[in-house]
Design a protein around this motif. Structure first.
Motif, short mmCIF file in Angstrom:
data_model
loop_
_atom_site.label_atom_id
_atom_site.label_comp_id
_atom_site.label_asym_id
_atom_site.label_seq_id
_atom_site.Cartn_x
_atom_site.Cartn_y
_atom_site.Cartn_z
N ALA A 1 39.43 -39.70 -5.29
CA ALA A 1 40.79 -40.12 -5.56
C ALA A 1 41.03 -41.59 -5.19
CB ALA A 1 41.76 -39.22 -4.78
N THR B 1 48.71 -34.64 -11.87
CA THR B 1 47.39 -34.35 -11.32
C THR B 1 46.74 -35.63 -10.81
OG1 THR B 1 47.15 -32.55 -12.89
CG2 THR B 1 45.14 -33.35 -11.84
N TYR C 1 46.19 -35.55 -2.25
CA TYR C 1 44.98 -34.75 -2.48
C TYR C 1 44.29 -34.51 -1.14
CZ TYR C 1 40.09 -34.02 -3.86
OH TYR C 1 38.81 -33.55 -3.98
N LYS D 1 40.61 -38.17 -10.22
CA LYS D 1 39.40 -38.34 -9.42
C LYS D 1 38.35 -38.95 -10.35
CE LYS D 1 40.01 -34.20 -8.19
NZ LYS D 1 40.39 -32.94 -7.92
#
Length: 169
Positions: A162, A70, A124, A73
């Motif tokens: 990100a 993942t 992302y 962020k």
């Protein structure tokens, strides 16, 4: 760029997989494309600009020819900690890219993400921090959004965005 660390910063990175691990290297080097970039395992080498990019966003790990995990962020204040962890796992020299550097990765594709997905898989579809402040609105920073392919100068440092790291070759 100077970023002040504040207490509680670890909460942004503690739960994220920051094994930026350039731990799995692919055999050989992919062919160079017309952008002057070539992929070598978890790194993309920009021959024209003299840069090395992490193929995966911070929070992901290069494994089996893809970015897994993942994307982290976090607010801009997490940058120092992110860079420190990257240096520990992948060597020194990592930093936030400038707006110019990160914008060079944007490509106008038929659909997002607006980046070369062969070189940067799992990107992302949103904004990534740069090291540049907005000179007109002092509290805002420049980001590059890979959903649109455009750079914006209106991100507030507390926004969770990100990170993609780069280093000079």
């Amino acid at each position: 760029m100077e970023i002040k660390q504040k207490t509680g910063l670890g909460r942004w990175v503690t739960g994220a997989c920051l094994a930026l691990g350039i731990t799995v290297y692919a055999q050989g080097v992919a062919a160079q494309d017309n952008s002057g970039r070539m992929a070598k395992g978890p790194i993309v080498i920009d021959l024209l600009e003299g840069l090395e990019w992490m193929r995966c966003s911070v929070g992901q790990v290069w494994s089996g020819g893809a970015c897994r995990g993942t994307v982290l962020k976090a607010p801009l204040e997490a940058a120092d900690d992110v860079i420190l962890r990257a240096s520990r796992s992948s060597g020194d020299g990592w930093r936030l890219p400038t707006r110019k550097e990160l914008t060079r990765l944007a490509e106008m594709n038929d659909a997002p993400p607006m980046i070369n997905e062969t070189h940067f898989p799992g990107t992302y579809r949103g904004s990534y921090w740069t090291s540049n402040r907005n000179r007109l609105l002092w509290g805002n920073h420049w980001v590059v959004n890979f959903n649109t392919g455009h750079a914006y100068a209106r991100a507030l440092p507390r926004q969770p965005l990100a990170f993609r790291l780069v280093r000079d070759r």
